[in-house]
Design an enzyme around this catalytic site. Structure first.
Site, PDB file in Angstrom:
ATOM      1  N   ARG A 189     -22.214  73.456  11.974  1.00  0.00           N
ATOM      2  CA  ARG A 189     -22.391  74.906  11.997  1.00  0.00           C
ATOM      3  C   ARG A 189     -21.084  75.659  12.282  1.00  0.00           C
ATOM      4  O   ARG A 189     -21.106  76.824  12.718  1.00  0.00           O
ATOM      5  CB  ARG A 189     -23.481  75.310  12.999  1.00  0.00           C
ATOM      6  CG  ARG A 189     -24.831  74.667  12.716  1.00  0.00           C
ATOM      7  CD  ARG A 189     -25.938  75.305  13.529  1.00  0.00           C
ATOM      8  NE  ARG A 189     -26.165  76.687  13.122  1.00  0.00           N
ATOM      9  CZ  ARG A 189     -26.895  77.050  12.069  1.00  0.00           C
ATOM     10  NH1 ARG A 189     -27.465  76.120  11.292  1.00  0.00           N
ATOM     11  NH2 ARG A 189     -27.072  78.312  11.787  1.00  0.00           N
ATOM     12  N   LEU A 190     -19.966  75.009  12.021  1.00  0.00           N
ATOM     13  CA  LEU A 190     -18.669  75.667  12.155  1.00  0.00           C
ATOM     14  C   LEU A 190     -18.304  76.306  10.817  1.00  0.00           C
ATOM     15  O   LEU A 190     -17.302  75.969  10.179  1.00  0.00           O
ATOM     16  CB  LEU A 190     -17.603  74.661  12.603  1.00  0.00           C
ATOM     17  CG  LEU A 190     -17.911  73.931  13.913  1.00  0.00           C
ATOM     18  CD1 LEU A 190     -16.811  72.939  14.248  1.00  0.00           C
ATOM     19  CD2 LEU A 190     -18.095  74.935  15.054  1.00  0.00           C
TER      20      LEU A 190
END
Length: 212
Positions: A189-190
């Site tokens: 989720r970066l």
């Protein structure tokens, strides 16, 4: 031709979204990428507007043209979205391509396309779709499906052997963006977010990266 995905000062070394001088070039490149893998319309986009009370409203439409002037879609101006946009000509768009795990968000003012543009696009549509534009009182209550089918039959008979003219209430909107945000999925989720902003549709772009 210069690669729109190349970094102005050289290629990115972190695998993130590269900065292009023109966000429209980047958008077209992403759209072409999505067209290779999306099972249906890669040009589908959500259009958000507001009603007279300021409540948001959103629906899916198809992008029909894009260039440096903006993003174009067509509709019945007497429909709910048509009335909302004419009353408050500012919208937000969202493209989400699941197969390539990318998203593009657009915000900006809206203008009506020229009659020549609208006529040319309407003429390119299938005749059944042209007749449907005359037969459908879009967004308004319908007594029953048979009423719609009766209207289709009426206009099919009327224009069966002739060219179908564009209805006076049917045309296109052009969204001239003041903001375009490119989003790409990344591990853990970066995600990578790159936004282009300008103060008016004819002002120069500035860019910055956003936290995911």
């Amino acid at each position: 031709m210069r690669d729109p995905m190349s970094e102005i000062g050289g290629p990115l070394d972190d695998g993130g979204i590269a900065v292009a001088r023109d966000p429209f070039e980047m958008f077209v490149a992403w759209m072409k990428d999505a067209e290779k893998t999306e099972p249906n319309e890669a040009n589908a986009m959500a259009v958000a507007s507001v009603d007279p009370e300021g409540h948001p409203d959103v629906r899916m439409v198809l992008l029909k043209a894009v260039d440096t002037r903006g993003f174009v879609f067509y509709t019945n101006f007497e429909s709910a979205k048509g009335k909302q946009i004419l009353a408050n000509p500012h919208v937000a768009l969202n493209f989400h391509w699941k197969t390539v795990r990318k998203q593009v968000r657009v915000r900006g003012p809206v203008s009506v396309v020229s009659n020549d543009e609208a006529d040319a696009y309407f003429a390119s549509r299938a005749k059944d779709s042209q007749i449907g534009a005359w037969a459908s009182a879009q967004s308004r209550p319908m007594e029953g499906r048979w009423v719609f089918e009766k209207e289709i039959a009426k206009y099919a008979l009327k224009y069966g052997l002739t060219k179908v003219p564009r209805p006076p209430y049917w045309s296109g909107f052009r969204v001239s963006p003041v903001q375009i945000e490119f989003w790409r999925d990344r591990p853990f989720r970066l995600h990578d977010r790159l936004v282009y902003r300008r103060d008016t549709p004819d002002a120069p772009w500035r860019t910055e990266r956003l936290y995911p």
